[in-house]
Scaffold this active site. Structure first.
Site, mmCIF file in Angstrom:
data_model
loop_
_atom_site.group_PDB
_atom_site.id
_atom_site.type_symbol
_atom_site.label_atom_id
_atom_site.label_comp_id
_atom_site.label_asym_id
_atom_site.label_seq_id
_atom_site.Cartn_x
_atom_site.Cartn_y
_atom_site.Cartn_z
ATOM 1 N N TRP A 337 0.484 -1.373 -0.043
ATOM 2 C CA TRP A 337 0.182 0.161 0.109
ATOM 3 C C TRP A 337 1.039 1.262 -0.217
ATOM 4 O O TRP A 337 0.793 2.120 0.129
ATOM 5 C CB TRP A 337 -0.787 0.107 1.382
ATOM 6 C CG TRP A 337 -2.227 -1.474 0.928
ATOM 7 C CD1 TRP A 337 -3.359 -0.824 0.528
ATOM 8 C CD2 TRP A 337 -1.930 -2.318 1.694
ATOM 9 N NE1 TRP A 337 -4.305 -1.676 0.946
ATOM 10 C CE2 TRP A 337 -3.227 -2.814 1.285
ATOM 11 C CE3 TRP A 337 -0.920 -3.087 2.160
ATOM 12 C CZ2 TRP A 337 -3.517 -4.549 1.246
ATOM 13 C CZ3 TRP A 337 -0.736 -4.847 2.187
ATOM 14 C CH2 TRP A 337 -2.261 -5.207 2.184
ATOM 15 N N CYS A 372 -6.321 -5.289 -1.232
ATOM 16 C CA CYS A 372 -7.976 -5.950 -1.403
ATOM 17 C C CYS A 372 -8.881 -6.324 -2.436
ATOM 18 O O CYS A 372 -8.604 -7.448 -2.172
ATOM 19 C CB CYS A 372 -8.751 -5.163 -0.284
ATOM 20 S SG CYS A 372 -9.946 -3.529 -0.875
ATOM 21 N N HIS A 431 -13.725 -1.828 1.293
ATOM 22 C CA HIS A 431 -12.713 -3.324 1.450
ATOM 23 C C HIS A 431 -13.566 -4.155 0.989
ATOM 24 O O HIS A 431 -14.814 -3.945 0.737
ATOM 25 C CB HIS A 431 -13.093 -3.405 2.926
ATOM 26 C CG HIS A 431 -11.763 -3.799 3.235
ATOM 27 N ND1 HIS A 431 -10.967 -4.668 2.852
ATOM 28 C CD2 HIS A 431 -11.979 -5.934 4.576
ATOM 29 C CE1 HIS A 431 -9.323 -5.600 2.692
ATOM 30 N NE2 HIS A 431 -10.756 -6.346 4.096
ATOM 31 N N ASP A 454 -11.783 -13.498 4.682
ATOM 32 C CA ASP A 454 -11.007 -12.182 3.489
ATOM 33 C C ASP A 454 -9.109 -12.804 4.011
ATOM 34 O O ASP A 454 -8.687 -12.726 5.034
ATOM 35 C CB ASP A 454 -11.213 -11.020 4.990
ATOM 36 C CG ASP A 454 -10.867 -9.846 4.421
ATOM 37 O OD1 ASP A 454 -10.293 -10.084 3.247
ATOM 38 O OD2 ASP A 454 -11.441 -8.692 4.861
ATOM 39 N N TYR A 616 -7.684 4.750 -0.064
ATOM 40 C CA TYR A 616 -8.541 4.598 0.603
ATOM 41 C C TYR A 616 -8.803 3.823 1.050
ATOM 42 O O TYR A 616 -9.256 3.254 1.768
ATOM 43 C CB TYR A 616 -8.845 3.035 -0.676
ATOM 44 C CG TYR A 616 -8.324 1.652 -0.420
ATOM 45 C CD1 TYR A 616 -8.886 0.615 -0.178
ATOM 46 C CD2 TYR A 616 -7.269 1.419 -1.262
ATOM 47 C CE1 TYR A 616 -8.789 -0.839 -0.244
ATOM 48 C CE2 TYR A 616 -6.616 -0.134 -1.203
ATOM 49 C CZ TYR A 616 -7.850 -0.993 -0.938
ATOM 50 O OH TYR A 616 -6.863 -2.004 -0.697
#
Length: 812
Positions: A337, A372, A431, A454, A616
């Site tokens: 990220w 994600c 997400h 997840d 984000y």
């Protein structure tokens, strides 16, 4: 979009990503986790339901440590284990010398009827897999034909055997013996449907609880003349998958349209952006592409999952959630990220899962990079490939609770200035995770159905980076004591945003609670169309309802601040709303705050607006514009405060995905009411325009035209296009160089369809100045003359780009 790499990495504050000093095509040796965690194996930490298994079980073996010669080897659809029947039996006959005695029932051939267009593959819904081997779903019969050296007699004994793992054992289900005509155990049996000449036709029933994976297949015969065992042949290997068509399987789905969408559909939509400005992109799951099934099974092998546990979808989905990210285990994708993707691929540039999974299968090394939606897209591919009904789900305004309070806590000083050193919780603009469908015999009744999985590495679960499967029903009702990871997921979708202000004595007091700020919209692709399906209602009761408030307070009671709601002392008669126009990257924009006095007395409001650019993930850059204003509102009056923002003001601060965060804080002079609001809005990026030039037919060359206009007044450098579509085009990388400011370019690309039917061809564009640019076109492929399809394992999954000249260029 950035002047330089950021030092922060979004949600990874405590686990910052660092580029590897020397990327290696081979995986690095893994540390001994048993010694580091008191002797508890990965499996014991990952899945409590299997923690009773001994880490030294024969079917588990040592962790791979990059060893290609054992369990960590990269499987191939034609590869077989070096073990032969003779290594266990001493030969193919009872004498042990390999001599074939006269009168023995010798198997001269096996026809597994594995043709893609044949009855087995069609009935098992595996005919789209680009494999020649037999692929079946458990709990459902299939057919085969055995060829013998002489006619089969009623006194002959024939047994089929399926073996998986290094040390197959009957007790663990890794060695399955099926006596023909006598029935087997656990649902396995083989019946003679026809015996004629030297052939024997069989109908074989598999157990609905069978282990999933690639089995070696052999046949034993016994008669008065002696015993015979057929040597292993890689052409006779059988893949067994979960079966959502079988009522006895834990993954059974009682809706054919659900199975068509969530198991068999090879493409889908993934949503991003903000609730008010939803972006969408098509993703190529490609679960039936050649090599993908082997990659999915390699993921289980690579982690060292016990073969005996691979029949349990709960355990399998939990391991997949751990292995799709690279933390702990050198899994499929390296998360990043930071905004610096120079050592890999910008997560926004991927158009599907196939290139990622084939790269991992080929090299054994984690693929850079994922965020994600990439983790979720790959997880959908893997679980659908293995037979679990799975969908990709987006949660807007998704919270990350760092202190298990089950609230999003934001701290301010006496003057309502944020205390950043205390503000560890964050709210992601969106997400993306997965729902998969299964029964949950490990939970009380009522918690089967959709389960959240997840794979994005956020917080550890039992010491490793995985999440789920977690019953959506338990999330909806705030039952955060249910496994797995319910507290974390509940906070993501239904926690409150709580604003705390420091008092003169140093204590903190709740001054404002936003009850509808988290999990504002949860959506997935609709069944049978590209429309959105709002699934918020299955995750939470209607906002503000008694049931929803009860769920929140029930969950909070199990958190680290169980009395959080007892200190509320609020008087609210001034309402605040934020509006932002729909803006395109490169254009000027404006934001507006609307204040309304709902009371019977005049109100004086002091407002402070702060504007910054944000990832984000909720990680923000410095404030680059602010505005202050005092507004006097008569009873029942409304006033608007506008703040224009020019492109030249926000351009130097842009980060990946280009979202803006407006922080508004206010104070009502007469009542002491505190106003606080965080509003995120995105800058839209253009789409790629794809046009098919001519009809598409299996086996015949076809051409697509791609048109793109640069929306920015600056040159895009090092532009890369990606092109991918299951049944149409293996993943392809196109290097096109620079594209000038406001310039229009056109590319032509040829491809050869390999499977008929409606297909999706997906493209993306990426450059350091602009990303999140996509396009898709539906291609209806006609069957080849003669009706046969074909597939090729050659080319396409390239990791070195092809330089493509522009077909034409034009100005604005």
């Amino acid at each position: 979009m950035m002047d330089g790499p950021r030092s922060d990495v979004g949600r990874w504050g405590g686990n910052p990503w660092q580029p590897p000093p020397t990327p290696s095509p081979e995986p690095e040796p893994e540390p001994d986790r048993g010694s580091r965690r008191g002797g508890r194996s990965f499996w014991a930490r990952c899945c409590a339901c299997c923690s009773c298994r001994n880490g030294t079980d024969g079917d588990w073996g040592p962790e791979p440590h990059g060893d290609r010669g054992s369990r960590g080897r990269r499987p191939d659809s034609r590869a077989s284990d070096s073990r032969q029947p003779g290594s266990r039996t001493g030969g193919v006959n009872a004498a042990g010398d390999g001599t074939i005695q006269e009168g023995m029932l010798v198997v001269t051939g096996v026809d597994l009827l594995s043709a893609r267009s044949g009855q087995n593959r069609r009935e098992h819904h595996t005919d789209e897999f680009e494999y020649d081997e037999l692929i079946i779903r458990r709990g459902q019969p299939f057919h085969m034909v055995l060829h013998f050296s002489r006619p089969y007699e009623s006194s002959d004994h024939v047994a089929l055997e399926l073996l998986i793992g290094n040390n197959p054992e009957v007790g663990k289900g890794t060695h399955v013996i099926i006596p023909v005509g006598k029935g087997g155990s656990g649902g396995w049996k083989a019946q003679v449907t026809k015996a004629g000449g030297q052939n024997l036709n069989l109908r074989v029933h598999t157990s609905p609880n069978a282990i999933i994976g690639k089995f070696q297949f052999t046949i034993r015969t016994r008669c008065e003349a002696g015993e015979f065992q057929l040597p292993f042949d890689p052409h006779n290997e059988i893949y067994i998958l979960f079966n959502p068509w079988c009522p006895e399987d834990l993954v059974y789905v009682d809706h054919e349209d659900w199975r068509q969408e969530y198991v068999l559909n090879e493409s889908g939509r993934i949503y991003y952006g903000t609730e008010a400005q939803i972006g969408e992109r098509t993703w190529n799951y490609g679960q039936f592409d050649h090599g993908v099934l082997d990659a999915c099974l390699y993921i289980l092998d690579r982690r060292g999952m016990p073969y005996g546990g691979r029949g349990d979808p709960i355990s399998v989905s939990r391991v997949i959630s751990a292995m799709v990210n690279s933390l702990d285990d050198n899994g499929v994708l390296t998360g990043n990220w930071s905004g610096d993707y120079s050592r890999g691929t910008n997560p926004s540039a991927w158009v599907g899962s196939v290139e990622i999974l084939l790269s991992y299968l080929r090299t054994g090394s984690s693929v850079p990079y994922g965020q994600c939606w990439v983790f979720a897209g790959v997880t959908t591919t893997v679980l659908r490939c293995l037979g679990l009904a799975t969908r990709t789900v987006t949660n807007f305004n998704s919270a990350h609770d760092t202190d298990t309070s089950l609230t999003m806590d934001i701290y301010f000083d006496e003057n309502m200035k944020p205390l950043e050193h205390l503000n560890h919780d964050s709210v992601w603009n969106f997400h993306v995770w997965n729902d998969c469908w299964m029964k949950r015999p490990d939970l009380p009744s009522g918690f089967s159905g959709w389960q959240v999985v997840d794979a994005t590495p956020q917080e550890t679960s039992s010491g490793i980076f995985c999440c789920g499967p977690c019953s959506v029903e338990s999330i909806k009702n705030g039952l955060v004591y249910m496994k797995y990871d319910t507290p974390f997921i509940f906070a993501e979708v239904n926690s409150d945003k709580v604003y705390w202000q420091r008092q003169d004595d140093g204590s903190f007091k709740i001054v404002y609670v936003e009850e509808k700020a988290i999990g504002t919209l949860i959506i997935t692709k609709a069944i049978g169309s590209n429309m959105r399906d709002d699934v918020t209602h299955i995750y939470k009761h209607p906002e503000g309802s008694d049931a929803e408030r009860k769920a929140v307070e029930t969950a909070a009671a199990y958190g680290s601040k169980p009395n959080v709601y007892s200190s509320r002392d609020l008087a609210e008669d001034v309402a605040m709303q934020v509006e932002a126009q729909d803006a395109v990257m490169g254009q000027d924009l404006a934001v507006c705050v609307v204040l309304s006095n709902r009371g019977g007395s005049p109100r004086t409001v002091k407002l402070h607006l702060y504007l910054s650019v944000t990832f984000y993930t909720g990680v923000t850059g410095p404030v680059f514009k602010e505005s202050k204003k005092e507004v006097v509102l008569a009873p029942g009056a409304t006033d608007r405060m506008s703040m224009p923002v020019a492109y030249k003001e926000y351009r130097p601060h842009l980060v990946d995905q280009g979202s803006m965060l407006l922080n508004v804080s206010g104070h009502v002079k007469e009542s002491g009411q505190v106003l606080a609001k965080q509003h995120t809005f995105r800058l839209r990026t253009p789409d790629l325009s794809l046009t098919l030039l001519g009809a598409a037919v299996v086996g015949q060359e076809c051409e697509v035209q791609i048109v793109f206009k640069n929306p920015l007044p600056v040159t895009l450098t090092n532009v890369v296009f990606r092109l991918e579509g299951s049944g149409l085009q293996r993943p392809k990388i196109l290097n096109v160089g620079d594209i000038g400011g406001n310039e229009t370019v056109t590319l032509h690309q040829k491809f050869v369809p390999v499977r008929p039917g409606p297909r999706q061809l997906i493209a993306s564009l990426d450059s350091p100045q602009l990303s999140q640019v996509h396009g898709v076109i539906q291609v209806d492929v006609a069957p080849a003359p003669g009706g046969r399809g074909f597939f090729s394992d050659a080319g396409g999954d390239s990791h070195s780009g092809e330089t493509i000249p522009m077909a034409s260029r034009g100005g604005a």
